[in-house]
Every structure is written in C-alpha cells, then in structure tokens.
Design a protein around this motif. Sequence first.
Motif, mmCIF file in Angstrom:
data_model
loop_
_atom_site.group_PDB
_atom_site.id
_atom_site.type_symbol
_atom_site.label_atom_id
_atom_site.label_comp_id
_atom_site.label_asym_id
_atom_site.label_seq_id
_atom_site.Cartn_x
_atom_site.Cartn_y
_atom_site.Cartn_z
ATOM 1 N N ASN A 22 -6.135 0.933 -2.927
ATOM 2 C CA ASN A 22 -4.760 1.368 -2.735
ATOM 3 C C ASN A 22 -4.435 2.385 -3.819
ATOM 4 O OD1 ASN A 22 -1.752 1.256 -3.401
ATOM 5 N ND2 ASN A 22 -1.771 0.030 -1.532
ATOM 6 N N THR A 61 -4.429 -2.545 3.294
ATOM 7 C CA THR A 61 -3.342 -3.461 3.625
ATOM 8 C C THR A 61 -3.934 -4.846 3.815
ATOM 9 O OG1 THR A 61 -3.484 -3.265 6.038
ATOM 10 C CG2 THR A 61 -2.260 -1.551 4.879
ATOM 11 N N TYR A 86 -5.806 -4.452 7.434
ATOM 12 C CA TYR A 86 -6.961 -3.566 7.536
ATOM 13 C C TYR A 86 -7.384 -3.099 6.145
ATOM 14 C CZ TYR A 86 -5.245 -3.342 12.349
ATOM 15 O OH TYR A 86 -4.796 -3.666 13.596
ATOM 16 N N THR A 91 -7.970 -0.096 5.420
ATOM 17 C CA THR A 91 -7.478 1.253 5.183
ATOM 18 C C THR A 91 -6.335 1.549 6.133
ATOM 19 O OG1 THR A 91 -8.060 3.601 5.189
ATOM 20 C CG2 THR A 91 -9.136 2.226 6.812
ATOM 21 N N ASP A 92 -5.468 2.476 5.734
ATOM 22 C CA ASP A 92 -4.434 2.995 6.628
ATOM 23 C C ASP A 92 -4.661 4.480 6.909
ATOM 24 O OD1 ASP A 92 -3.722 4.202 4.253
ATOM 25 O OD2 ASP A 92 -1.871 3.089 3.986
ATOM 26 N N GLU A 141 -9.997 1.092 10.925
ATOM 27 C CA GLU A 141 -9.014 0.019 10.919
ATOM 28 C C GLU A 141 -9.594 -1.188 11.661
ATOM 29 O OE1 GLU A 141 -5.225 1.383 12.291
ATOM 30 O OE2 GLU A 141 -4.907 2.679 10.560
ATOM 31 N N SER A 182 0.995 3.854 11.077
ATOM 32 C CA SER A 182 0.005 2.986 10.433
ATOM 33 C C SER A 182 0.484 1.554 10.240
ATOM 34 C CB SER A 182 -0.396 3.562 9.064
ATOM 35 O OG SER A 182 -1.121 4.756 9.218
ATOM 36 N N TYR A 183 1.803 1.323 10.275
ATOM 37 C CA TYR A 183 2.344 0.000 9.976
ATOM 38 C C TYR A 183 3.289 -0.431 11.090
ATOM 39 C CZ TYR A 183 1.033 2.110 5.526
ATOM 40 O OH TYR A 183 0.365 2.783 4.541
ATOM 41 N N ASN A 213 3.456 -2.812 0.263
ATOM 42 C CA ASN A 213 2.206 -2.358 -0.349
ATOM 43 C C ASN A 213 2.419 -1.652 -1.682
ATOM 44 O OD1 ASN A 213 0.624 -3.343 1.744
ATOM 45 N ND2 ASN A 213 0.734 -1.454 2.919
#
Length: 655
Positions: free
Chosen positions: A89, A96, A99, A101-102, A118, A509-510, A557
């Motif tokens: 991060n 996250t 996953y 990665t984002d 992901e 992404s979220y 995050n």
Amino acid sequence: MVKPSTLRTALLCGAAFLPMSVRAQEMTALPAIVVDSKRDVATDTAVPVTQIDQREIDDRQASTIAELIDSVPGVTLMNGTTPGGSGINIRGFGATGTYGTDQMVLIQVDGATQGSEELYRIGTQLYTDPALYKEVEVQRGTVGSFEYGSGVVGGLVRLQTKDASDFTGGALGWAGRQTLELGTNGDGITSSSILAWQPRQDLEFLAQFVWRTQDEQKDGEGEPTGAEGFTDPSYLLKGKYSFGDQSVALSFNNTETTERDVPYDQFGIGPGFFGNVDRDIRNRTTVLAYDWNPASPLWHVKANLSHADQRIDSSYVEGSSPGDMGRSLGDADHRYETTKLTVKNSASFATGTVAHDLRAGVEVIHKKRKEASAAPGGTDDRLALFIVDDARLGNWTFSPALRYETQDMERASGAASSAPTECDNDAVMGGLSIRHGWGNGLSAFVSGAYTETLPILDDFGNLVFMQQSQKARTWEIGAAYETHGLVQAGDAFQIKANLYHTDLWDVTSYSGIDKVETRGIEIEAAYSLANGFYADLNANIAEGDASADGTKGYWTNAVADRLRLTLGQRLGDELDLSWEAVANARFNRVANISDETPGSVIHNLRITYSPRAGIARDVEFRVGVENLFDTDYRPRLATRDAPGRNIKFTIAKTF
C-alpha cells in the motif's frame, strides 16, 4: 500528533517565505553533497522518489520485496513476511483486505510490468526474491509515472536485477558470490549463489540461484502468526553483448513455490470458511533490452521487449470448508501474461536559453488472462504514447509530461456472460512539476498530475465499469535542502519534505465508494559526520476520507502515521553498527472502535563486519535483530500479528 492540515499550512507559508529569505544571500553553487548514511535523499528532483541500493538491500536482510520497501515513507504493508500473503500500500492505495491490488500501484522488473490481478483473498502476487536485485526505486504518487504506465495513483515500484559486471568490475574472467543466511524466527534459511563470467570486454554472463525457505513464524507472545511457511527457489540468467555504441541484453528470472494443504485465504481473514488448497505458483519474467547511445546528444534509444508470466494452479482439499463452500475458489487455476514493447529516445538540446532533456516513446501492451472462477479471462491490448521534458531555464526546471493510452479489451471466447464481451477506451493524462533552486542547497517545487485507470479484465460483466475509467488528480508542494558544515566541518546534511493531496473519483476499484481523498506529508533526511557517525530519518503523516452515496466517512485503507529513525557508526571500512526505531502512531480514524490499531515502537539492530586482512579477508558478516524487545503488535492494515524477535545471521563472500 500534528495534523496534516497544520503541517500543510506551515510548509506553504515556508515555501512562500523562502525566496525572500535567500534573496539577500550570495548565490554560490555548492559542490555535490554526499551523505555517507544508509540512504541518499533525492533533493535534486521534484519527484517523491526513494532508491534502495545494493548495500541497503544486503543490510536489511529482507525475506520478501514487500519487507524491503516498507522502510520508504508512505509505504505500508498488508502483512509482508511471506511472498504470497504480501500486499503493498502506498499513500492509501494498493492492497486491500479483499484483493492484493487495486491496480493503482505499478510494479516493474527490469521494465517488465508484473500482472498483479484482482484475485480474491490472494496477495500482490509479487513472487520473486529480493536477493535477485541490486536496486529498488519507489516513486510515490502520480508525478514521474507517465513514461511507465497509466493509473498510477499510489505509486510505482521498479526493480533492477543484478549484472555480471557488478561482480567482474569489467575485468575479463570469472567472479562469484556466495551468501548464506539463517533466521531464528521460523527457522529461515537462504542460500544465494552467483557466478559471473566476462570472456571478452564486450560480452558478459551471469547466473544466480537462490533457495529461500521459512517455517511459520511466531508473534511477540510466542503464538503462531497464521502466515504459512514457504519455500521459494529462484534463479536468474542474464547476458549482455556490447558492440560500439550499442548493446543487447537478455535476462530470464524464475521463482516457484509449492504449497500443500494450506488455507486458500492468503490474508488469513477467513481461512476456515474458504477451506484449504494445494497450490503451485510459478512466476517467470523474460526481458530483451536494446540500447543505442551514439555521440549525438539528440539520440539515446532504448527498446525493451518483455514477457511476464504468472501462474497459480490450485486444487481444493476435500472437506476443508463447511459444506465444501470453498470449492469454486479453491479449484480455480489462474494464469496471466503481459507482453510489452517499449521504445523511447532521450534527447538533450537547447532552444534559446532553455536546455531540454526530452524523453519520448511508444508502448505496445498485450495482456492475456485465463478464464477462472470469479476471475474473468480475456485480452487487454493497449497502445500508449508518452513525452516528458525537463526544461531548465537558469535555476528553474519545468517538467511537463503527457501520456495517451488506448485500449481494446475482449472477453475470452466461450465465457458465459450476458454482458458485452468487448470494449474500447482511451485517455489523455499528464502533469507538470516546477522546481527552483537558489544555488545554495535550497530548492522548492510544486506539481500537479492527472491520471486515469482504464477498465481491467475484472470489470467484464459490469457495463458501467467497462465504459468508465477511474480518475485521479494529485497536487504536491515541497522543499529540499542540502549542505556541508551544518553543525561542524566535514559533516553533510540532506532533507526533503513533500505535501500531497490526492482526489480519486469515478471509483471502480472499491464497492460502494464514489470518491476518495487522501492527503499527507512525507519527510526524508540524512546526516553524516567525517568520523563515521550517521543518521537517517523518514516520516509520513497522512489521513483519508471516502464518500459513499454522498455520505463522507473515514478511508478504510488510510495508513497510520509513522516515524523511522536510524543512528549508526562506521568504524573504517570494516565495521558498521546501527540501531533503528520504527514508531507507528495509534490509528483511530475508524468507524468502529474495534478496528483501531494501537501505536507501537519497534527496535532493530544491525551489525556488518568485513575484515580487510587475515584469513577472513573480504568476507562479510551480518547480524540483524528485528523486533529486539519481542513486542507483540499488529501493524495498521495487516490482517495478522507481526513476527516477534528474529535474529538473522548472514555470511557472504565475493571471489
């Protein structure tokens, strides 16, 4: 703890005052400042970048790439002690809890983009060994990223493998290096064997084999951390041929991991629910690099053709989850390949009184992913054009950057889907940084950058996401200073401070998030004396907010504030002693009090001894003690407790 908003105001006022404060001073150019500490501070650029060189890589004795770069301000790990469960991060973006990665942290190995996907409850997929590399560069934020990729919001991690000439020194013949490392927590064992050969002045070859194994580690209270042990054999093959003002290099590195009856969930959040798997992992990266550097300042052409191939095969262990609910995830095989060609030219020229260092290039990217359960397969083809100019006018440097990227994405044939199976997108992105130096070691800079994250293969099935890019804008302002004789004759000092503010919108992404806003300050400093004493300091103070359906709340995050201080003493060329303290602030910007992260202070000791005479001449002995006082703690964003005390012993010999 000082709030970021207060620090931002102070730095803005200071930046406004700096020109007035130095106007009356005599503008005398300083010689190059060299601080003999663990790490240099990049005071000569507006880009927030940190380089970790070979000496520091050896010194840190890291077991994973994630462990190696968490010493950079703004970088936080979601776990990190195992290759599979690691998540990176940077500035609140990247890994996250769902996953690894984002897609907003870009990772490259020798220019090859690593296809981190992901994949549900699987880490960053950076399956490689830190011993293969001689340099790691971490860029934070978007500024400076446009010649490497799009959608870089959190940051960029660039790794460079070792070369044969690093050991032969350019002399004809053979050279090698053997390293053996032992760790007490988890009974870690690492062996690295390097053989370099330079048969002619224009030809060199390198072969390296690394064997790294580690059992499950224990936390500060002596309880298992929950991170499965691992065995990672890796190897690197590399050759380079130079002819005149040109060179061609070919490299191949491979890491493999075999896991049996381990939790599917690498983060350890709900391993019982998802059950166990037998998992085989293979990560291969092949790079063909061409370099042409003629006498003309208008031409320095570099071409890089790379292929990154990651494969994760898993088989569900019968009866390991309630009602075998984890079967669909556990029996999924993943494979994702990224082939990329990058051609760029660097030119130096002048237009009137303005000197230019211009870099322009083109990228062709072909990404292919196998269809798997909960991981749509298909192809993602992209074409990108970029141009970056460092224009110097007196003490001013203006650095505009522009990138255009177009995308053609297609779902794998035969995949069951009622949504469209093709989509086309494109985006124009770029930024500008301005830096001014006063010739007395003092400089200030400001920058703004805009980038877009184009849809990814995981977006198939969501019509909105397939046609919508994720957008981000970052503003930065900062100052740097370097000097000799700050306290006494013979000392050297460097410091750099960066304030940033990032807005992310049209979020894909979220789930349930519309906008994200992060802001903070990063500080890096280094100081050394002629008698061998040195000090390194870096810190980050950050916070973030997120909006969901118009309601603003804390960003889940966001990273904790952190201060890292190293004090060391070198005794000649033989002995280096250092103490490091890492202070993590209590994190309480959470919706539920149960999600708070207590503060912690961790102490590490490092000793390096390399005698220059006697029977052990040029043998390197290293002793590192991580978490000296066996503190029981869980870092912010981690899903399991950190390892307790770990004593590492390394012996290495270059011959």
